[in-house]
Design an enzyme around this catalytic site. Structure first.
Site, PDB file in Angstrom:
ATOM      1  CG  HIS A 165     -52.099   9.399  -5.298  1.00  0.00           C
ATOM      2  ND1 HIS A 165     -50.957  10.094  -5.250  1.00  0.00           N
ATOM      3  CD2 HIS A 165     -52.692  10.332  -6.275  1.00  0.00           C
ATOM      4  CE1 HIS A 165     -50.764  11.161  -6.004  1.00  0.00           C
ATOM      5  NE2 HIS A 165     -51.939  11.171  -6.667  1.00  0.00           N
ATOM      6  CG  ASP A 183     -42.931  28.912  20.432  1.00  0.00           C
ATOM      7  OD1 ASP A 183     -43.716  28.378  19.549  1.00  0.00           O
ATOM      8  OD2 ASP A 183     -42.040  28.340  20.831  1.00  0.00           O
ATOM      9  CD1 TRP A 213     -60.506  12.123  -3.362  1.00  0.00           C
ATOM     10  CD2 TRP A 213     -60.359  13.241  -1.550  1.00  0.00           C
ATOM     11  NE1 TRP A 213     -61.090  13.466  -3.648  1.00  0.00           N
ATOM     12  CE2 TRP A 213     -60.882  14.337  -2.527  1.00  0.00           C
ATOM     13  CE3 TRP A 213     -60.329  13.719  -0.217  1.00  0.00           C
ATOM     14  CZ2 TRP A 213     -61.069  15.429  -2.262  1.00  0.00           C
ATOM     15  CZ3 TRP A 213     -60.679  14.986   0.110  1.00  0.00           C
ATOM     16  CH2 TRP A 213     -61.036  15.993  -0.854  1.00  0.00           C
ATOM     17  CB  SER A 220     -53.741  16.806  13.535  1.00  0.00           C
ATOM     18  OG  SER A 220     -52.748  17.356  12.765  1.00  0.00           O
ATOM     19  CB  SER A 221     -55.806  20.150  10.205  1.00  0.00           C
ATOM     20  OG  SER A 221     -57.010  19.438  10.042  1.00  0.00           O
ATOM     21  CG  HIS A 274     -65.365  24.092  -3.312  1.00  0.00           C
ATOM     22  ND1 HIS A 274     -64.848  23.319  -4.508  1.00  0.00           N
ATOM     23  CD2 HIS A 274     -65.053  25.257  -3.304  1.00  0.00           C
ATOM     24  CE1 HIS A 274     -64.286  24.295  -5.282  1.00  0.00           C
ATOM     25  NE2 HIS A 274     -64.251  25.539  -4.552  1.00  0.00           N
ATOM     26  CD  GLU A 323     -58.746  19.917   2.627  1.00  0.00           C
ATOM     27  OE1 GLU A 323     -59.242  20.124   3.792  1.00  0.00           O
ATOM     28  OE2 GLU A 323     -57.551  19.473   2.644  1.00  0.00           O
ATOM     29  CE1 TYR A 367     -60.531  28.553  -4.179  1.00  0.00           C
ATOM     30  CE2 TYR A 367     -62.396  27.262  -3.465  1.00  0.00           C
ATOM     31  CZ  TYR A 367     -61.750  27.942  -4.549  1.00  0.00           C
ATOM     32  OH  TYR A 367     -62.274  28.241  -5.807  1.00  0.00           O
ATOM     33  CB  SER A 373     -48.684  37.351  -1.618  1.00  0.00           C
ATOM     34  OG  SER A 373     -50.099  36.892  -2.134  1.00  0.00           O
ATOM     35  CG  HIS A 401     -68.865  23.476  -7.844  1.00  0.00           C
ATOM     36  ND1 HIS A 401     -68.155  24.651  -7.493  1.00  0.00           N
ATOM     37  CD2 HIS A 401     -67.719  22.633  -7.574  1.00  0.00           C
ATOM     38  CE1 HIS A 401     -67.087  24.378  -6.979  1.00  0.00           C
ATOM     39  NE2 HIS A 401     -66.699  23.329  -6.768  1.00  0.00           N
ATOM     40  CG  HIS A 402     -67.194  19.155  -5.922  1.00  0.00           C
ATOM     41  ND1 HIS A 402     -65.795  18.878  -6.499  1.00  0.00           N
ATOM     42  CD2 HIS A 402     -66.913  20.395  -5.324  1.00  0.00           C
ATOM     43  CE1 HIS A 402     -65.118  19.716  -5.981  1.00  0.00           C
ATOM     44  NE2 HIS A 402     -65.695  20.827  -5.155  1.00  0.00           N
ATOM     45  CB  THR A 420     -59.457  33.309  -8.425  1.00  0.00           C
ATOM     46  OG1 THR A 420     -60.554  32.660  -7.471  1.00  0.00           O
ATOM     47  CG2 THR A 420     -58.073  32.401  -8.889  1.00  0.00           C
ATOM     48  CE  LYS A 455     -54.566  36.574  -3.379  1.00  0.00           C
ATOM     49  NZ  LYS A 455     -54.923  36.367  -1.936  1.00  0.00           N
ATOM     50  NE  ARG A 480     -61.817  11.586 -10.621  1.00  0.00           N
ATOM     51  CZ  ARG A 480     -61.943  12.191  -9.332  1.00  0.00           C
ATOM     52  NH1 ARG A 480     -63.015  13.124  -9.357  1.00  0.00           N
ATOM     53  NH2 ARG A 480     -61.054  12.324  -8.396  1.00  0.00           N
TER      54      ARG A 480
END
Lengths: 271, 529
Positions: free
Chosen positions: B80, B109, B145, B172-173, B256, B258, B260, B271, B305-306, B331, B334, B453
């Site tokens: 998932h 293009d 994951w 790909s990315s 991390h 990721e 963002y 925006s 921090h993870h 943040t 924003k 979890r």
């Protein structure tokens, strides 16, 4: 507009139901205050930041809601032309910075206390494995395995037909609980035999990873007697959800008795 | 390209026969086609990932094991997450980038059209590899994951498949990011300086750099897993002199940024949308650019921090706590600037604006819980509990996903040439909002009450909130079918014809071309004053 009010009312109703039934079912909505010397401090830190967020939230959401309600085209609002405001931008960069500093100071103080494992009076080596815990009271010579209790283990099988509600402390009970004396600084040496695990008892505010090849330290001083329950908190495979932790905090005398009963008589470590 | 060539190409919109139709999409190098492919793919994957989430929520409906074995449950949570992150959300924003960036900057293009084709077409195969692992002995990946060793090395045949899938997804990315950077740097219309670019281009430019920094690190980490498993190395095995915690450091150095990578393009869309429906320019454009850059920079120095509970030295914990708290400042800027954009505007509440406002409120809730998680001592209680699950779902679902919905409704008239069904769009918004909160808000309470979890079954005191959460999840999933219906209706041309600029307050070059946007736009670059 009416539709929005309706949806808002529905959301409020959901929340109200949440909180009311919480009272009926004796649910916990918040972090436990805990039963150790450190846990109330962590609880207070949690409440502090929660309230800071709530106050900021009321301000920010209030401003958003005010804008949504007031500056509507259907009320004839004409758009202003401004694109920035240096003074406002400086203010809302500086004030959060100050708030953060105010939060960081107590947080750092608590963190320093948590990391101070000196002067412990009892040391227990905790080894996580798939799927249970092994406890070794290094100086007392008490050693045992601790597994999910039989009743839970039977009820938790796929389509077991046993109602979990009929099992006392379903999934939070073990065959051999950890026993520790009250008002004693207990140091845990936490490691793992196979994969990662984590030893977590919410009432103690202790969560520490058990890592093969590492010995992690954690400590707690329980301030009241009773039975406290927790679970493995790091995914460790199939039965991750089925390796609970139970700690019985007893008086010093009871603890000494328990040690006398359970210490392996003349067993040396090489055995 | 001559005018005739363009006409011929325009005729290719409806080629006859199945094979030419397939080959048109397989070989296309047109940014709009590729954008459509990305968006369609991500929408399909949203339902694949959603189906897995339904299995999770069905099993967690009540205490006891009713539907799947714990091992299967772990496969569900793992796949998932992987599908949602890599195959649904990231491709969705890549789709927006492809469709919109050239039109927003007045380019004909993307800079590298063939690379563009390849970056898309790697995706279905990579995702296919990942999903096929369900049929391998031992099933799909089940170690989460994050793929932490040593557990991940107990995985069966799926390990090399999932690692190869991650490699391809990363490739790909990275290629898409290179393309976006080159396009933005080289193909802006004359007069469009960087600081005149629409905000969406800025957030994507910064995201693209983050991807190029972070993705290779992930590829390295999973390759080390591969060699640990098959080639006798012991990078992460303590018994061989390695270090299982090192994996976590490497993973989160990717992981991390990721988060963002996922949220910044959504910031960009918000925006665009909020100023359009406030009929007022974005407040503090320059500050928004700097805040985005600051967030991206900070995202590279907060990873541990993870892992506050792994037993880091005090100094390390303090550093990562403080650096993480700093993220609240840009943040906050924003969120304040979006609010200030609405201030004294002239607001209307069409579906894109509704989703943008939903984003604004609920992303902020996720931001608050993020700030709470940053406080290391409190994190010892929150970590690996449902509080974390609630936090990141608030950022990812009413955050990133609502951002994508806002963008989809905002640009759907430009893509399809017709107005989507506004009434159904509002239904979609309100149902999504109610159900997403019903799903994830109670999870805060579950986590604080001590529910870890990634468990397939739970103690009975967690039962009621879990049932609420499951009801929410089923409702949220079902509500997304409405979105599919709305999109299908618009794509089939059912609806009021859209003007070139269907939104009164919208600004930007994309609204200067016809709706639907012709196959080729800005063959002659527009000039920006």
């Amino acid at each position: 507009m009416n539709r929005k009010v309706g949806a808002f009312a529905a959301a409020l109703a959901v929340l109200a139901v949440t909180f009311c039934s919480a009272a009926w079912a004796d649910w916990t909505l918040n972090m436990p205050r805990g039963v150790t010397t450190i846990s109330p401090e962590i609880y207070r830190l949690h409440m502090l930041i929660l309230w800071v967020c709530t106050v900021i939230g009321v301000g920010v959401f209030g401003a958003m809601i005010y804008a949504i309600v007031t500056f509507r085209k259907d009320k004839g609002a004409q758009p202003a032309k401004f694109t920035h405001n240096t003074k406002a931008e400086v203010i809302w960069t500086t004030i959060p910075a100050l708030i953060l500093i105010a939060l960081a100071i107590p947080a750092a103080e608590t963190l320093v206390k948590i990391e101070d494992t000196r002067d412990s009076e009892l040391t227990i080596k905790v080894t996580g494995f798939q799927w249970g815990w092994h406890y070794d009271y290094i100086d007392e010579g008490v050693r045992f395995y601790s597994f999910l209790d039989r009743e839970s283990n039977a009820a938790r099988r796929l389509r077991s037909g046993i109602d979990p509600r009929s099992v006392e402390n379903y999934l939070l009970n073990v065959d051999n609980p950890v026993v520790v004396p009250v008002d004693t600084k207990v140091r845990l040496l936490i490691t793992a035999a196979d994969v990662l695990h984590a030893w977590w008892v919410p009432q103690f505010a202790v969560k520490k990873d058990a890592i093969p090849g590492y010995v992690n330290e954690a400590w707690f001083t329980a301030t009241q007697t009773g039975t406290f329950r927790g679970q493995c908190a790091e995914l460790c495979g199939m039965d991750h959800g089925f390796m609970p932790i139970v700690v019985k905090v007893v008086t010093r005398e009871e603890f000494d008795e328990w040690v006398a009963e359970n210490a392996a008589p003349t067993m040396t470590r090489s055995n | 390209m001559s005018t005739t060539a363009i006409d011929v190409h325009a005729g290719h919109h409806h080629p006859k026969g199945v094979w030419p139709w397939i080959m048109r999409w397989v070989t296309t190098t047109n940014h709009k086609d590729i954008g459509t492919l990305y968006l369609t793919f991500s929408l399909v994957m949203l339902f694949v990932g959603g189906a897995l989430a339904w299995v999770i929520r069905a099993e967690l409906w009540e205490p006891g094991m009713q539907f799947v074995q714990p091992h299967v449950f772990n496969q569900m949570t793992t796949v998932h997450a992987l599908v949602m992150v890599f195959a649904a959300i990231m491709p969705a924003f890549a789709g927006f980038a492809n469709w919109m960036i050239p039109m927003l900057i007045g380019a004909p293009d993307m800079a590298l059209p063939r690379l563009n084709n390849w970056s898309f077409w790697l995706l279905p195969f990579a995702t296919g590899l990942l999903i096929l692992t369900f049929f391998l002995p031992g099933g799909a990946p089940a170690a989460g994951w994050t793929m932490y060793p040593p557990l991940v090395l107990q995985q069966g045949a799926s390990l090399p498949f999932s690692i190869f899938a991650v490699h391809l997804l990363g490739l790909s990315s990275i290629m898409a990011s290179i393309n976006i950077i080159v396009t933005i740097m080289n193909m802006r219309a004359p007069g469009m300086s960087l600081m005149k670019m629409p905000m969406f281009c800025w957030t994507w430019l910064i995201t693209a750099y983050l991807i190029i920094i972070a993705m290779p690190v992930l590829a390295g980490a999973v390759t080390m897993l591969l060699t640990d498993q098959f080639f006798g190395t012991s990078f992460f095995s303590a018994a061989g002199g390695g270090d299982p915690v090192m994996y976590q450091h490497i993973f989160w150095f990717f992981g991390h940024p990721e988060v963002y990578i996922i949220i910044l393009p959504a910031f960009g869309i918000i925006s665009q949308v909020i100023p359009a429906f406030s009929r007022k320019p974005l407040f503090g454009y320059a500050a928004m650019v700097y805040a985005t850059a600051a967030i991206a920079f900070l995202s590279l120095i907060v990873w541990a921090h993870h892992m506050f509970t792994v037993g880091m030295p005090l100094g390390g914990q303090l550093f990562f706590m403080l650096s993480t708290m700093l993220i609240a400042i840009p943040t906050g800027v924003k969120v304040f600037n979006w609010t200030a954009t609405m201030w004294r505007g002239s607001l209307t509440f069409e579906t894109p604006m509704l989703f943008a406002l939903g984003f604004l409120f609920m992303f902020t809730i996720g931001g608050f819980s993020g700030l709470m998680l940053a406080i290391a001592p409190a994190d010892f209680q929150y970590h690996d509990s449902y509080f974390v699950v609630a936090h990141f779902h608030y950022v990812l679902v009413p955050g990133a996903l609502f951002g994508a919905f806002a963008g989809a409704y905002y640009w759907l008239p430009k893509w399809t040439g017709v107005m989507y069904d506004e009434k159904l769009g509002r239904w979609h918004f309100w149902l999504s909002t109610i159900f997403v909160n019903l799903t994830f808000f109670p999870q805060h309470f579950l986590g604080l009450a001590g529910m870890p979890r990634r468990i397939p079954d739970y103690a009975v005191q967690f039962a009621d909130f879990n049932m609420m959460s499951s009801i929410g999840a089923f409702g949220f999933g079902a509500a997304q079918l409405l979105f599919v219906w709305i999109v299908i209706k618009a794509v089939r041309g059912k609806g009021e014809k859209a003007a070139d600029k269907p939104w009164e307050g919208a600004e930007g070059l994309e609204w200067t071309v016809p709706s639907p946007a012709p196959h080729h736009t800005f063959d002659t670059p527009p000039v920006i004053k």
